[in-house]
Design an enzyme around this catalytic site. Structure first.
Site, short mmCIF file in Angstrom:
data_model
loop_
_atom_site.label_atom_id
_atom_site.label_comp_id
_atom_site.label_asym_id
_atom_site.label_seq_id
_atom_site.Cartn_x
_atom_site.Cartn_y
_atom_site.Cartn_z
N SER A 60 -15.35 -73.35 -37.82
CA SER A 60 -16.22 -72.15 -37.46
C SER A 60 -16.72 -71.48 -38.45
CB SER A 60 -14.87 -71.24 -37.13
OG SER A 60 -15.04 -70.07 -36.37
N ASP A 93 -17.41 -73.93 -25.85
CA ASP A 93 -17.19 -73.12 -27.06
C ASP A 93 -17.66 -71.67 -26.47
OD1 ASP A 93 -16.81 -71.46 -29.27
OD2 ASP A 93 -17.31 -73.33 -30.42
N HIS A 146 -12.97 -73.39 -28.61
CA HIS A 146 -13.71 -73.40 -30.02
C HIS A 146 -12.91 -73.99 -31.23
CE1 HIS A 146 -15.86 -71.49 -33.18
NE2 HIS A 146 -15.05 -70.81 -33.76
#
Lengths: 437, 409
Positions: free
Chosen positions: B249, B321, B356
């Site tokens: 991330s 995502d 995600h």
């Protein structure tokens, strides 16, 4: 540090296992044909260090797989997936005549497996290894409950498998060395048997009063199992080793209280004064003390004490009256008890009485007296304190390392199959559920 | 003659079915086999898993099975006909876990203490049960331990002047390849991936670079990460020419940034870069709403030149995502690298319908969980993804990540 060598990859799968599970040791990323030594180091709870090692030569693709490749020498040779455990022995300079027994079963045995370059035989601890992994070996599976039992004057520990139950029960007796030995019970509970390890030679009541236990002591232990809400009273068995087999035979044939579903007798005998208490059986043995022999190293051989097998029926448990299956495990090189000779006599008695279909005899050539759970390091002789004389001697147990270790592995697997067949309902007695062993 | 209560048996002589989980102790990324024996043949049963996390919430999963003629159910071989997962799913009892009914919203299962295992209770119930597991007695149950840390791993925290907390994992033998493990916008110190990587033989440093909720106010500078990288590289037990960076991330974006732009970390020092769900910080339109570049260094960099990256890069993305525009970013990145002539260094893994948070395998999927924003506001962030594809993505990507690490180190 030669950087090239540090790409050596060592893996042990699983890194956490039960004591009777196998692991796979794999070395990778070495040069083809590279000579290396695999080494195991264990520091036991008493502080003694144990080690084992083996010599290997890497394959054409630069690997060594201990489950498939032969050891060319060391504390074991040939293809031995678990050799690094059962061939562990005290490191040079240790106190002599040690025997490895884990008394605290709530922590794992922690073994460090390392790779060293070349074929080495000593000085491992002074070097830095090429690679190393730490492996844990557990006697207790997760969720197994350990419950000390002190009621009814007993000195015992109950191990319950995880889950609601109900479970079959097992009464677990060790031999003439006394003490409360828990590891076999812990392992049996990890396999689904509620198991009670019982100290009957050095329990609190004997330490305090100086008196040995009577036969009711064992019946009270049986009742603990019978009355436990998570144990099935109709499925209770008994397992005994060495002196423990005397009690097991006696209870199975003569006890009015104990209704045993099956029994396992390891390295023992049915020879005893049949109405005797523990104390009386012990003095019966001591009466024959002049038959004790010593070998060249002054190690005690007690093998002949009960020989010849008597013909007098009052001196041996009448196994012809046995009504439950019996698994008899003996080492043919047992130097401590005449287990093999007793087994022959038991077989004959049962054949004459017509109940020999209940008998399964496992007789292992070159195995000694201490037939323990698998991968327990082999001890041909070790220090032993005789209970009655309080003398510290070195007892010769017998056996040869590799053959004895093979016997331990085989006997344990067959013991579990036997217990499951007799104590668990259902027709499943095939080996598919033991693929882990 | 039974004069006492025997508990749960229906007949006086019946033993309970046997439930076994093998191995009973394993690493979090290892498979297990769940087998039930001694059932009546053809009987419907429910296999159930239960875990109480460190925050005391309960998580569960279950599958409906039918025993065979021998009275056996094997989760590895048999099909689940319903529950939190269906079909042949050996690890379904783990990855399909979700908070028990009645739990708070937005929970996420993350283990903070990696020195103790995740304890999961596996049970078997009679019939095809869908609820009320805690009110019934199971036929049998077993406990299994799932560990992030292999035996022998150290359990200590290190604090170094200038760096906040960090957690370095290694086993005291010969030198290891090293990893700098950078997490995302949630902040805090997250150790479990490093512990797992440590269990696979990498000295992995998990770094805390801001506390939860403090992203905006953090005055961290770029060389914080450079210092951390050098701590790994210079550690006596790490091989200095075998160090990589692993980011998830926001951490992945930072990872790319370090690889492309850092003047302190020479490009030849980094052996590889692994990004899970990264965005290349380009023009502001590429940045997801919650990730304003509040770290000072981000403000200074409008777009960074991935064309300058001189080491292998693996990028892991998912199509669903909902948190960051990762797919578009990685497309853009590929184009830039093609133009710069270093596209051969890039490996991309795409997973449709995964969310995600692509984490180590067999951890439960969360489509949306609580998150603490920079303003200390607690919101629910939508991560995206569907449970099964997400879990498959975690399992597959982890295998490929470990292979990528092995190949490059």
């Amino acid at each position: 540090m030669d950087r090239k060598q540090c790409c050596v990859k060592l893996s042990v799968q699983p890194s956490r296992g039960l004591m009777d599970e196998k692991f796979i040791i794999l070395v990778q990323n070495v040069f083809p044909g590279f000579q290396l030594t695999l080494h195991a180091l264990y520091k036991c709870d008493d502080g003694h260090s144990w080690e084992a090692f083996a010599h290997y030569t890497a394959s054409a693709i630069g690997t060594v797989n201990v489950s498939e490749d032969p050891s060319l020498g060391g504390t074991y040779s040939g293809v031995e997936p678990m050799g690094l455990l059962w061939s562990l022995r005290p490191v040079p300079g240790s106190k002599p005549w040690l025997r490895m027994r884990k008394m605290n079963v709530q922590t794992p045995m922690v073994v460090t497996i390392s790779v060293y370059p070349g074929h080495q035989t000593e000085g491992f601890l002074d070097q830095v290894s090429l690679a190393g992994v730490v492996v844990e070996r557990w006697y207790m599976a997760p969720g197994v409950r350990r419950i000390p039992i002190t009621e009814a004057g007993l000195t015992a520990t109950l191990f319950l498998p995880p889950g609601p139950g109900p479970f079959p029960g097992l009464l677990d007796l060790w031999g003439g060395g006394g003490k409360l030995v828990e590891y076999r019970s812990a392992l049996l509970a990890s396999h689904g048997f509620a198991s009670l390890a019982l100290d009957y030679l050095t329990p609190k009541v004997t330490i305090e009063t100086g008196k040995m236990v009577d036969n009711q002591y064992f019946e009270r232990a049986y009742k603990v199992l019978e009355q436990h809400p998570q144990i099935l009273s109709s499925r209770i068995a008994m397992i005994g080793l060495s002196f423990g087999t005397c009690i097991t035979f006696k209870m199975a044939v003569y006890s009015q209280v104990a209704k045993l579903r099956c029994i396992v007798c390891i390295s023992g005998s049915h020879v005893q004064p049949i109405d005797g208490s523990v104390e009386q059986i012990m003095s019966f043995f001591n009466k024959n003390a002049e038959k004790t022999r010593f070998n060249n190293e002054n190690q005690v051989i007690w093998h002949d004490l009960l020989l010849p097998i008597p013909t007098d029926p009052s001196l041996k448990v009448d196994v012809g009256q046995l009504q439950c299956p019996l698994l008899l495990v003996v080492g043919e090189d047992d130097q401590n008890w005449p287990a093999h000779e007793s087994a022959m006599d038991i077989k004959e008695m049962m054949e004459r009485a017509g109940n020999s279909h209940l008998l399964t005899l496992l007789s292992y050539p070159n195995a000694g007296h201490l037939i323990e759970p698998p991968f327990t390091p082999f001890a041909k002789a070790s220090a032993f304190r005789d209970i009655s004389s309080r003398q510290m001697l070195v007892a010769l147990w017998g056996g040869e390392t590799a053959a004895h270790s093979r016997a331990q592995e085989d006997a344990w697997r067959k013991t579990l199959v036997f217990l499951r067949a007799n104590l668990y309902a259902g027709a499943n007695t095939d080996a598919t559920s033991f693929s882990n062993l | 003659m039974m004069a006492k209560v025997i508990g749960l048996s229906t007949m006086s002589d019946t033993v309970a079915p046997m439930l076994s989980v093998f191995p009973s102790r394993a690493l979090v990324d290892e498979n297990f086999k769940v087998v039930v024996e001694n059932l009546p043949p053809g009987s419907p049963v429910t296999l159930h898993s239960l875990h109480q996390c460190e925050d005391k919430h309960y998580w569960e999963a279950y599958g409906h099975y039918i025993s065979n003629h021998r009275g056996t159910v094997s989760v590895t071989d048999d099909l689940s006909f319903g529950g939190t997962y269906t079909g042949k799913e050996a690890m379904g009892l783990l990855w399909s876990m979700r908070p028990v009914p009645g739990s708070r919203e937005g929970l996420r299962l993350r283990k903070r203490n990696v020195c103790s295992p995740l304890l999961v209770n596996i049970s078997v119930y009679r019939g095809h049960v869908v609820e009320g597991f805690r009110e019934q007695a199971p036929l049998a149950s077993s406990l299994t331990e799932r560990w992030y840390m292999a035996p022998g791993g150290p359990c200590f925290y290190l604090q170094v002047h200038y760096l906040k907390n960090y957690f370095l994992v290694f086993f005291s033998f010969c030198p290891f390849p090293g990893l700098l493990d950078v997490w995302g916008g949630g902040g805090g110190l997250v150790e479990y991936r490093s512990a797992l990587l440590g269990s696979h033989g990498y000295a992995s440093l998990a770094l805390e670079y801001f506390a939860p909720g403090e992203l905006k106010s953090s005055d961290l500078e770029f060389n914080y990460f450079e210092t951390a990288f050098n701590i790994v590289k210079d550690h006596p037990q790490v091989m200095p020419d075998k160090v990589g960076i692993f980011g998830l991330s926001l951490g992945a974006s930072l990872t790319l940034l370090l690889a492309a732009e850092s003047s302190i970390i020479k490009v030849s020092d980094i052996l590889f870069v692994l990004c899970v769900c990264a965005i290349k910080i380009g023009p502001l339109t590429h940045i997801g709403l919650f990730y304003k570049p509040t770290l000072k260094s981000f403000f200074l960099v409008i777009s960074f030149k991935v064309g300058r990256i001189n080491c292998p890069v693996m990028v892991v993305n998912s199509h669903d995502d909902q948190n960051m525009a990762t797919v578009e970013s990685s497309e853009d990145m590929a184009q830039m690298m093609r133009a710069a002539g270093n596209l051969h260094l890039l490996t991309r893994l795409y997973y449709p319908d995964a969310g995600h948070l692509i984490e180590p395998p067999y951890t439960p999927h969360f489509r949306a969980t609580k998150f603490v924003k920079d303003t200390k506001e607690k919101v629910i962030l939508l991560w995206g993804g569907q449970t099964k594809p997400h879990s498959d993505a975690q399992e597959d990507s982890w295998k490929k990540i470990l292979a990528f690490l092995e190949q490059n180190l």
